[in-house]
Design an enzyme around this catalytic site. Sequence first.
Site, PDB file in Angstrom:
ATOM      1  N   GLY A 216     -44.979 -15.680  -3.184  1.00 24.33           N
ATOM      2  CA  GLY A 216     -45.452 -17.067  -3.150  1.00 24.33           C
ATOM      3  C   GLY A 216     -46.305 -17.383  -4.358  1.00 24.33           C
TER       4      GLY A 216
ATOM      5  N   GLY B 172     -50.862 -18.902  -4.051  1.00 29.36           N
ATOM      6  CA  GLY B 172     -50.336 -18.033  -5.097  1.00 29.36           C
ATOM      7  C   GLY B 172     -50.972 -18.247  -6.454  1.00 29.36           C
TER       8      GLY B 172
ATOM      9  N   ASP C 246     -41.103 -16.249  -6.085  1.00 31.58           N
ATOM     10  CA  ASP C 246     -41.128 -17.584  -5.480  1.00 31.58           C
ATOM     11  C   ASP C 246     -39.833 -18.295  -5.814  1.00 31.58           C
ATOM     12  OD1 ASP C 246     -41.652 -20.349  -4.764  1.00 31.58           O
ATOM     13  OD2 ASP C 246     -43.761 -19.798  -4.651  1.00 31.58           O
TER      14      ASP C 246
ATOM     15  N   ASP D  78     -45.347 -20.115   2.757  1.00 32.22           N
ATOM     16  CA  ASP D  78     -45.473 -21.400   3.435  1.00 32.22           C
ATOM     17  C   ASP D  78     -44.562 -21.520   4.654  1.00 32.22           C
ATOM     18  OD1 ASP D  78     -43.037 -21.558   2.287  1.00 32.22           O
ATOM     19  OD2 ASP D  78     -43.410 -23.376   1.146  1.00 32.22           O
ATOM     20  N   ASN D  79     -43.957 -20.432   5.075  1.00 26.32           N
ATOM     21  CA  ASN D  79     -43.121 -20.571   6.262  1.00 26.32           C
ATOM     22  C   ASN D  79     -43.049 -19.275   7.049  1.00 26.32           C
ATOM     23  OD1 ASN D  79     -40.252 -19.210   5.720  1.00 26.32           O
ATOM     24  ND2 ASN D  79     -41.091 -20.026   3.803  1.00 26.32           N
ATOM     25  N   LEU D  80     -42.857 -19.469   8.340  1.00 26.55           N
ATOM     26  CA  LEU D  80     -42.874 -18.375   9.298  1.00 26.55           C
ATOM     27  C   LEU D  80     -41.765 -17.367   9.035  1.00 26.55           C
ATOM     28  CD1 LEU D  80     -44.264 -17.478  11.912  1.00 26.55           C
ATOM     29  CD2 LEU D  80     -42.595 -18.823  13.176  1.00 26.55           C
TER      30      LEU D  80
ATOM     31  N   CYS E  96     -49.253  -5.629  13.378  1.00 27.53           N
ATOM     32  CA  CYS E  96     -48.408  -6.201  12.334  1.00 27.53           C
ATOM     33  C   CYS E  96     -48.422  -7.716  12.491  1.00 27.53           C
ATOM     34  CB  CYS E  96     -46.984  -5.630  12.383  1.00 27.53           C
ATOM     35  SG  CYS E  96     -45.876  -6.429  13.544  1.00 27.53           S
TER      36      CYS E  96
ATOM     37  N   CYS F 213     -33.315 -36.248  25.706  1.00 28.74           N
ATOM     38  CA  CYS F 213     -33.327 -37.597  26.278  1.00 28.74           C
ATOM     39  C   CYS F 213     -34.546 -38.390  25.816  1.00 28.74           C
ATOM     40  CB  CYS F 213     -33.229 -37.554  27.803  1.00 28.74           C
ATOM     41  SG  CYS F 213     -34.588 -36.694  28.572  1.00 28.74           S
TER      42      CYS F 213
ATOM     43  N   CYS G 113     -45.107  -4.456  20.686  1.00 26.24           N
ATOM     44  CA  CYS G 113     -44.513  -5.284  19.639  1.00 26.24           C
ATOM     45  C   CYS G 113     -43.133  -4.739  19.284  1.00 26.24           C
ATOM     46  CB  CYS G 113     -45.400  -5.290  18.401  1.00 26.24           C
ATOM     47  SG  CYS G 113     -44.654  -6.128  17.004  1.00 26.24           S
TER      48      CYS G 113
END
Lengths: 627, 325
Positions: A25, A30, A49, A118-120, A159, A174, A437
């Site tokens: 990143g 970063g 990146d 920036d993302n999971l 982790c 709906c 985990c």
Amino acid sequence: MSRSEELNQQMDINGIEKEKVLMVGAGGIGCELLKTLVLTGFQHIHLIDMDTIEVSNLNRQFLFRKSHVGQSKAKVAREAVLKFRPGVEIVAHHANVKNQEFDIDFFKQFSVVLNGLDNLEARRHVNRMCLAAGVPLVESGTTGYLGQVTVHIKGQTECYECQPKPAPKSYPVCTITSTPSKLIHCIVWAKELALAKLFGDKGQVSDLDVRPTSNEDGAVSNDPDEAQFFEVRSGENSKAYAERVFDRIFGQNIVTALQNEDTWKARRRPDPLFLEKVLTEDDVVTTNGVCSSEGTISASASLGLKNPQETWSVKDNARVFLESVQLFLDKRSKDVGKLVFDKDDQLAVEFVTAAANLRAHSFGIPMQSLFEAKGMAGNIIHAIATTNAIIAGLIVLEALKILSNKTKECRMTYCVEHPSGKMLLMPVEMAEPNPRCYVCSETPLVLELNTATATMREVLEKVVKRKLGVTDPVIMQGSNLLHESGEDIEEDMVAYYTALLDKKFVDYPTPITTGVVLTVEDYHQDFRCSLHVKHRETFDEEKEPEGMVITGDLASLNNTDASAQPSTAAPSKIQNGHAEEEEDDDVVMVEPVPKAATAGTKRKLEEEDTQPTEKRLRVTESVPIEV
Amino acid sequence: MDPSTELLTEQEAAVYDRQIRVWGVDAQRKLSKARVLVVGMSGVVAETCKNIVLAGIGSLTLVDDSPVTDEASAANFLVQFDDSEGQGITLAEVCAASLRDYNPMVQVKAEAGSIQSKPDSFFGNFDAIILGRSSVSLKKHVNELCRKQTHRIAFYTVDVRGTCGSLFVDLRTHSYTSKRAKDDKDVQLELSYPSFEESLGVRWSSMPKRTSKLLFALRCLEDFEETEGRQPGHVSSQDLPALLAFWKKACEAQTVAESLVPEALLQKLLRAGSTELPPVCAILGGIVGQELIKAMSCKGEPLSNYFFFDAGDGKGIIEKVAPNT
């Protein structure tokens, strides 16, 4: 330099100039991190990146200038830092961290991995790669004034995936199609349904039509010309098209919806909007002919609506809707048919804002400004330079502890906005690994095979059953199920799995190649483990006759002799469980907004067996979000 | 034009989009009018300047006539490599050039001459003053001058010594809006700050037991430097015996036990001398930047009135040190 020697002594850092670190990143965190690393004396840095620079980055990503817009973040960041520390070795990769080239061996060359993502999805991927390679990971995130830094060391601390992550926000279908009660429902409708229906890939649009009611009691019949309706008719100009679509989606569809009396028994009835009522003769749409500003095609510029903070009137929303549809057809015809919503696409944001506001008005929901609607539609994360700088500083301090073998002193640190007590920066001891985990509880295994020829059938037989002793395997790639065995599987899934069985791994919908982690589970044995796939062309016919090799700490696996397991066990409750849950899981996804932890966040291990499959079935992973 | 209806330019709206989502257009507009003076281009001050220039303050004036040396650029990334070869160029000039490049919408200038040589009227040109590493007497002097002005001048003094950082804030009387925790509604609040000198007058024995040890250790060190006639930061491990004797006297005068601060902390600060650990500069610079933004935009609860950070334990602690009135 004596200064740095003195400091290094204080921090017990010896030879950080020899250490090689990986930064993932080069965005908000970063840029700050790269600067702080080189000032601290790091000499060997790899930087990954995939993004390019946007104007909205410039308020905090200080290594970038306006002239760099459109260029690789990793590469520009490298050049900028070399200007004040020319001797440092920085290797910039303008690439996705999930690419094959960044395999376990690649990760193994680093002393520590530092995330500014920036993302999971990418965070989870890097977490797994670090676990597999045995490299410590420092993870971070910020939202506005809030931020956090965590340290993940295999076998010592939890982790990244030991704690369940907040589920992506989703809304029942709906609510989106028929009964919105908040503006966000209208925005999701405008973005996922209206925009996609008009300008998106017709083949990709879900089975969710732009249609006001569900067919629950058959009151609304399927309109046979639904598919054709949104096509531009021959001889029809863009204005006529825009007006026709307007009356259909804001007028006629609402009228039709109102016929379904049951829906409105306990709800406010929506008001249909027809163009002739919204815009009278006197409100003839006048455009100033300037439909772009700085090269950006914009409906609000064309209509002279200058203030993005102001909420437009209903008339103005109608004007913007019509104008944006026309501009798409007239000026951006190349994109029509394949448009995907992008928060940096001015015209798409204008269309979504206007469409969402008009729908909101119908349903008695307060409208919002372009600025606010854009934030909601784009899931824009609030971001400022100061928090990123603080977090980057904390990341480096944790890295220094790791590199000086003081991992016991590593902390998770929260940066809070309203300190409880007087702690603005609050260090907390890292939790131990969660023994349940599914990502880090077992030694990850590496599966080498030729991904161009290997199939699921082979892997099941040769590895999963024979080597791992799994009897009823469930195989997943991320959140996607690839294989299940047992009796209680729905017919359509059985057909799906059968179709995949003999497909080459590279030909999978999401190709299974180097870097992909397959999760293997067996409910009977309460067993699960991860297989890190690694592509290899050739195998020694004598030593590796199976054409695939599995390596790792097999002895530690909690499997028992496969033959001791009952061969035809009844399906487990979990399986029944998801069969039921699946019935109604048609949800429209929007990406999750990561919640930065606040002071006093309770950290408890989830006691229930929540993780495995049931919650993650068919949940689409999030798309990257702005930090 | 009525300020509340004044629009941001298209460029401002595009560049500042993400932060406007944090503090709002109104705060951004106020920020863009702030005139800030910065004295002493240390690493932590360079970090601070970067943060407030990116955020879009109105103007920034830098005062630092020292030459560009390797030591000056050790923790200061505003100094580019080829700058160190320049002759007769001051540190302030070099830093100003980098900062202008970061954000062309901010007026950045280097002011020649030392801060001591400036007439009192000079300080009236600013809305906020940030003092880098300085002697106790200079801090007192500038803080007093700020307080004498008819308009409020926000006063900050920030320093990093090795792994430790400290910040003092004086906003005199500060009115601001803040979101109330219980219902998320904006409320109007006011805070009063003691002057630097008043905060120094608070007796150690009257402070809570768990007050940050850095507060006492840094005061002792700064007083020691002043008494010995040293430049701030010009100390080394060799000064330990003298500093310990000085500490003993200070404790007697303040009627506190010598064990208030462990010897190891004083030793650590002496060893650091004038060096700054860059990640600590980033953290402190981030805090000062964010505090200045809050003060200039009158949005969000500001810190009052000291902040200490030690990389040793990783704690960032706010201390309120004010005389009982």
